[in-house]
Design a protein around this motif. Structure first.
Motif, PDB file in Angstrom:
ATOM      1  N   PRO B 221     -80.719  46.511  44.291  1.00  8.49           N
ATOM      2  CA  PRO B 221     -80.720  45.250  43.549  1.00  8.49           C
ATOM      3  C   PRO B 221     -79.668  45.194  42.451  1.00  8.49           C
ATOM      4  CG  PRO B 221     -82.920  46.221  43.606  1.00  8.49           C
ATOM      5  CD  PRO B 221     -82.022  47.174  44.297  1.00  8.49           C
ATOM      6  N   SER B 245     -82.556  42.355  48.837  1.00  4.31           N
ATOM      7  CA  SER B 245     -83.150  42.237  47.500  1.00  4.31           C
ATOM      8  C   SER B 245     -82.764  40.906  46.864  1.00  4.31           C
ATOM      9  CB  SER B 245     -82.671  43.379  46.602  1.00  4.31           C
ATOM     10  OG  SER B 245     -81.544  42.970  45.851  1.00  4.31           O
ATOM     11  N   PRO B 246     -83.634  40.410  45.978  1.00  5.68           N
ATOM     12  CA  PRO B 246     -83.312  39.142  45.316  1.00  5.68           C
ATOM     13  C   PRO B 246     -82.379  39.292  44.122  1.00  5.68           C
ATOM     14  CG  PRO B 246     -85.630  39.748  45.001  1.00  5.68           C
ATOM     15  CD  PRO B 246     -84.967  40.903  45.639  1.00  5.68           C
ATOM     16  N   GLY B 247     -81.685  40.435  44.000  1.00  4.53           N
ATOM     17  CA  GLY B 247     -80.755  40.641  42.890  1.00  4.53           C
ATOM     18  C   GLY B 247     -79.791  39.475  42.686  1.00  4.53           C
TER      19      GLY B 247
ATOM     20  N   THR C 211     -82.071  44.358  36.543  1.00  6.89           N
ATOM     21  CA  THR C 211     -82.792  43.359  37.320  1.00  6.89           C
ATOM     22  C   THR C 211     -84.216  43.364  36.794  1.00  6.89           C
ATOM     23  OG1 THR C 211     -83.674  44.859  38.979  1.00  6.89           O
ATOM     24  CG2 THR C 211     -81.456  44.045  39.346  1.00  6.89           C
ATOM     25  N   LEU C 213     -86.854  43.579  38.919  1.00 11.00           N
ATOM     26  CA  LEU C 213     -87.454  43.764  40.232  1.00 11.00           C
ATOM     27  C   LEU C 213     -87.808  45.214  40.465  1.00 11.00           C
ATOM     28  CD1 LEU C 213     -84.498  42.344  42.246  1.00 11.00           C
ATOM     29  CD2 LEU C 213     -86.520  41.071  41.695  1.00 11.00           C
ATOM     30  N   THR C 215     -87.751  47.662  43.980  1.00 12.36           N
ATOM     31  CA  THR C 215     -87.722  47.957  45.416  1.00 12.36           C
ATOM     32  C   THR C 215     -87.593  49.457  45.549  1.00 12.36           C
ATOM     33  OG1 THR C 215     -85.340  47.730  45.527  1.00 12.36           O
ATOM     34  CG2 THR C 215     -86.625  45.839  46.244  1.00 12.36           C
ATOM     35  N   MET C 218     -84.297  52.027  44.605  1.00 20.97           N
ATOM     36  CA  MET C 218     -83.421  51.173  43.804  1.00 20.97           C
ATOM     37  C   MET C 218     -82.475  51.949  42.887  1.00 20.97           C
ATOM     38  SD  MET C 218     -85.831  49.273  40.977  1.00 20.97           S
ATOM     39  CE  MET C 218     -84.562  48.069  40.604  1.00 20.97           C
TER      40      MET C 218
END
Lengths: 350, 383, 305
Positions: B221, B245-247, C211, C213, C215, C218
């Protein structure tokens, strides 16, 4: 309170005991984790065994997976013996695959008896040169080899990427990053069952290295070379030469592992051959405590574990990540277990 | 004292581990019960048949962990649809590298009596064909390749149709006429998507350009967000992506511009900028294949369904997309579904201006599958 | 020209920051004499812990600290293996990476596809108005500002406090340190656990600031870069800043080169940061600027009778 006490002599015949004990401990914890997820733990253990060692086909799978791991580990162990911290087996593996592929793509019409040796020669040279660079950087410019080999890993893999995405891309692959399939002469066939002739190469390299290190003067100096440049002053070989030699040995062995992957198992070059053998090899080499003769066992064990875990995924729907957790636990407990070979706890007075 | 600390820490770590694991069974338990229930039901229905024979086992092989939230995740949603069918159990192996490991995993699945095996990455093509020879009674379905044999079929979805539609939305919303596209690896599937997106953009903004940055990652990301920012810095005001990924979505929202997602509806990550997203929906297709294998009507063929089968679609529009743009997209969608309009209908020129699809012709599936060139209006390298 | 250069430099700071935290952490560990190749594992566990705790409490700062705690906990596992059980530091570190990456992936699955508040851009009053400097350094998020202070604190601690000097002694010559009445094993515990804390903070930067987020995977190799940069930096915090920004800068630069339309194969562009790291290291080593590793690095302390 307990105190740590060094044993007068290493525990006799302790190694198998320790390995078994550590395995039992880590598998026990893993089973607890399985049970905590509501999975049948004993069945998990059985599936792990079943997938890795219980059948002819699973043994074949394990051996096939152990072959590249074994070759890389040999090279890494020799370098580490000299206290040359080469973590570049991954990149040397990539370069070996590239070298072998170059020969296979450029001379597809050569007969196998000529082409295969040529491929291995190219793989050895490519891997060896890739390993020689950090050696020279260390000797001439005092560049630490951990950083140079690590960076060269990335560069080697990107070079492989560049070639298969660019100049070497198979025009009939619909644009996917693969080279052409090698001509039959460039592919190593099967020896017994699904195991290819590469296993003979493993045996030969392992034997040659063991003899070289035990029986020759240069080998002896490498074994003693761990003491560093100071000890090497009394040797008849210059220290720099020995550093270069072990690096090249590692490069050639890892390069051959790479060429076996393209020539015996895939028949072409593609980015996915980079499965991290070069890094796993470091673990194997250290678990074997850098003893050439023990590497085969640990390579086989680790390969078997990786193969067996897939069975666990398939049958119990345990996530892939669980394999990593278990492997980490096994490594840590084998490591801690080795402690008991040289030390013991004693109740301290007072 | 030190021993004490060590003990505490070890215990804490183990506790953390166990706590993490124990959160799993709550999710797993109901499923285990239902599968048990169906097993029992099957046993009662046909007392003679063994439960194993009654259940059709369907296997899936994924190239990345389902946790990538993208490609493999979308396939796994399809698997869950299959799992819900009567008389079917499924399993999967994730994060299988495309080399020799794939061959081993596929073989083991076939050996364990899986009746249908879906191999969901291009690199599984040769291993699938190879293994299929040894297991003639098993049906193999390979995704995104071009080879087939007696018991191997291949399939893919016409994602480029949804890409084209998302391009229309993006083209209508851009002001600078510069659009950015963060892409993973230069393989045909990705290139085809970029081209279709660009054609969609150009259908409403003929002089717009699409700039491409390769991240060379599927799920990183931070790097993917950085790649999107690099595109924003050169003046792009809509960001599209072929990343899991929504990065990139975050980067667009922070800059206050629009974005187009991928794989699944990504609007939760960037509600202010997410216009729409081309998305996968494998469920109907997978259940269809499994059904046809079970009733014996399965044939080896290459299938490449598109929007008409619902295998690809657009995520719901964001509130900022005006009605006339929605109408335009719906209009194009109708024409695509009815077959009246083809995305790669000539004339299509490449970056150098060379005609790749002549006027009046339509790019064939072969040409689409092996697309390695960018259409005119794309700025970037295909390597 | 400046319009193009400023974003690259600002991006340099941002992409260098997670690496900087991790590099400083590993540096502390190595200066106490312990090699820890588990940075990648500690970093990703940190990223997950930060994300989960922020989601649960709503406070990114608590998440940030939780990341440090998680990194420290994993570091303690390494210390246990190497300092108590005399395990080989290389194997233990690699095992930690395998374990940490697996654990984070395993525990993190439910959090995929969600988002948490995290740290946003926060311009520093006055300073952000500075020409050029303001744009590059003072329109970042809070964790970047923390990272500005970090190397200085590190340097002061190691140079000016008795604790820092003792840690160095444990790394250089544990036997002598012991003779001087210090407890080198305890100091190494401090180095490994404290280093793990800093590495975990680097992970938090990825999931809370860079970010918002989570995942799996990462960290994407940033932990390994940190291991390399410690050597690159000759174990000195000042050079760590240089190394982290150099690396981050080239990464940001190659992406922008692509965005500007350079028709070069991306594989070759991506080689830049790695090649240049070796090149710069070679150049500075050749000039005689190189400093060896702490002499006791990687060697376990034998328990005394």
């Amino acid at each position: 309170m307990l105190r740590v006490v060094k044993r007068q002599e290493p525990l006799k015949g302790g190694t198998p005991l320790i390995v078994v004990g550590a395995l039992a401990l880590s598998l026990g914890i893993s089973m607890l984790l399985l049970a905590a997820q509501g999975k049948p733990a004993p069945r998990g253990l059985f599936l792990l065994w079943d997938g890795a060692f219980a059948h002819v086909h699973s043994l074949e799978d394990t051996v096939l997976k152990a072959i590249p791991l074994y070759l890389c580990s040999l090279g890494v162990a020799v370098a580490f013996r000299m206290q040359v911290w080469n973590i570049g087996a991954e990149g040397q593996f990539a370069l070996g695959a590239i070298g072998a592929t170059w020969a296979a793509l450029h001379f597809p019409d050569l007969p196998a008896p000529l082409l295969l040796p040529l491929m291995f020669a190219c793989a050895g040279v490519a891997g060896g040169v890739w390993a020689l660079v950090p050696a020279l950087l260390r000797l001439r410019l005092r560049v630490n080899e951990i950083i140079s080999t690590l960076m060269l890993n990335y560069i080697g893999i990107l070079l492989l990427d560049y070639l298969v995405y660019g100049p070497w891309k198979d025009p009939t692959s619909f644009g996917f990053p693969l080279t052409r399939e090698f001509s039959p002469a460039a592919q190593i066939g099967r020896m017994i069952g699904r195991i290819h002739w590469g296993i003979l190469l493993c045996a030969a390299v392992g034997l040659a290295l063991a003899v070289f290190l035990k029986r020759t003067r240069t080998g002896f100096e490498i074994m003693a070379g761990g003491a560093g440049a100071r000890a090497a002053r009394y040797a008849h070989m210059p220290y720099g030469f020995l550093v270069g030699l072990v690096m090249v040995l590692c490069g050639v062995a890892s390069g051959w592992a790479g060429s076996l992957e393209v020539s015996a198992t895939l028949g072409r070059l593609q980015p996915s051959i980079m499965a991290g053998y070069g890094y796993t090899a470091i673990v194997v080499a250290w678990l074997a405590r850098l003893r050439i003769t023990h590497i085969a066992f640990y390579a086989f064990l680790l390969a078997g574990f990786r193969v067996g875990v897939e069975n666990l995924q398939l049958e119990l729907q345990v996530p892939h990540a669980f394999g990593g957790i278990m492997e980490g636990l096994i490594l840590l407990s084998v490591l801690a277990g080795q402690f008991f070979q040289n030390y013991r706890f004693r109740r301290a007075e007072g | 004292m030190r021993k004490f600390i060590v003990g505490i820490m070890a215990a804490a770590l183990l506790g953390l581990l166990l706590a993490g694991c124990s959160s799993e069974p709550q999710k797993e338990a109901p499923k285990a019960e239902t599968s048990k229930a169906t097993e029992q039901a099957a046993e009662q229905a046909t007392p003679e048949a063994k439960p194993e024979g009654a259940e059709t086992k369907v296997g899936f092989i994924y190239v990345s962990p389902i946790g990538d939230a993208g490609w493999s995740y979308a396939h796994d949603l399809g698997r869950k649809a299959v799992e819900a069918m009567d008389g079917v159990t499924t399993s999967y192996v994730e994060a299988v590298p495309e080399g020799p490991d794939a061959e081993r995993v596929i073989t083991n699945m076939a050996r364990k009596g899986y009746k249908v095996i879906f191999t969901t990455s291009f690199g599984y093509m040769d291993p699938t064909i190879k293994v299929a020879k040894e297991f003639p009674d098993t049906v193999f379905m390979h995704c995104s390749g071009f080879k087939k044999s007696a018991n191997v079929g291949n399939y893919f979805g016409r994602m480029y149709q949804a890409r084209y539609l998302s391009g229309i939305v993006a083209g209508a919303m851009t002001k600078t006429k510069k659009l950015g596209y963060v892409a993973a690896f230069p393989i045909p599937e990705v290139i085809r998507g970029i081209n279709a997106f660009t054609l969609g953009v150009q259908s409403v903004a003929p002089d717009a350009e699409v700039r491409v940055v390769w991240s060379k990652t599927w799920y990183d990301p931070a790097t993917e967000k950085e790649a999107a920012k690099s595109l924003l810095d050169v003046g792009c005001d809509v960001i599209a992506q072929h990343q899991d990924s929504p990065g990139p979505q975050e980067a667009a929202q922070e800059k206050g511009v629009y974005s187009v997602g991928y794989d699944t509806d990504m609007s939760a990550f960037a509600p202010k900028s997410h216009l729409t997203a081309p998305i996968w929906n494998w469920g109907p297709f997978y259940t269809h294949v499994v059904k046809s294998v079970m009733d014996g009507s399965w044939k080896s063929e290459s299938v490449w369904p598109g929007m008409e089968e619902g295998i690809v679609d657009l995520a719901p529009y964001g509130p900022m997309v005006p009605q006339d743009v929605r109408d335009k997209v719906e209009d194009a969608r109708r024409k695509i579904v009815s077959g009246q309009f083809k995305v790669f209908a000539g004339p299509v020129k490449d970056q150098k201006g060379e005609v790749k699809v002549p006027e009046g012709a339509v790019a064939g599936d072969e040409q689409l599958l092996g697309m390695t060139w960018f259409v005119e209006g794309v700025i970037g390298s295909t390597e | 020209m400046l319009e193009l250069a400023l974003p690259i430099l600002a991006a340099t700071v941002q992409s260098g920051t997670p690496i900087l935290y991790a590099t400083l952490g590993e540096m502390l560990t190595e200066r106490s004499g312990v090699l820890n190749l588990g940075v990648e594992g500690m970093m990703i566990i940190g990223a997950l812990a930060a994300f989960v705790v922020t989601g649960a409490t709503g406070s990114p700062w608590l998440g940030f600290l939780a990341a440090g705690a998680a990194g420290a906990l994993l570091g303690a596992l390494h210390a246990l293996a190497c300092l108590v059980f005399q395990g080989n530091q290389v194997v233990s570190g690699l095992a930690l990476t395998i374990f940490g990456v697996g654990l984070a992936d395993f525990l993190g699955t439910p959090f995929i596809g969600t988002t948490v508040p995290g740290f946003d851009k926060l311009s520093v009053p006055l300073l952000s108005a500075l020409p050029v400097f303001g744009d590059i350094f003072f329109r970042q998020d809070a964790l970047v500002y923390v990272s500005y202070v970090m190397p200085l604190v590190f340097w002061l601690t190691m140079r000016r406090t008795s604790l820092g000097l003792a840690v160095d002694a444990a790394g250089e010559h544990p036997a002598a340190a012991s003779a001087a009445g210090l407890d080198p094993v305890a100091l190494r515990w401090f180095g490994v656990v404290g280093g793990g804390f800093l590495v975990g903070l680097g992970g938090a930067y990825l999931s809370l600031a860079y970010t918002h987020l989570w995942t799996s995977g990462m960290t994407a190799g940033r932990g390994w870069i940190a291991v390399a940069l410690v050597i690159f930096a000759f174990w000195r915090p000042g050079r760590a800043v240089f190394g982290a920004y150099l690396f981050g800068g080239i990464m940001a630069f190659q992406l922008r080169l692509q965005a500007m339309g350079a028709d070069l194969p991306s594989s070759l562009l991506l080689m830049l940061p790695y090649g240049l790291t070796v090149f710069v290291l070679a150049a500075s080593s050749a000039r005689g600027g190189g400093v060896g590793a702490p002499r006791g690095l990687g060697v376990n302390i034998e328990p005394q009778e």
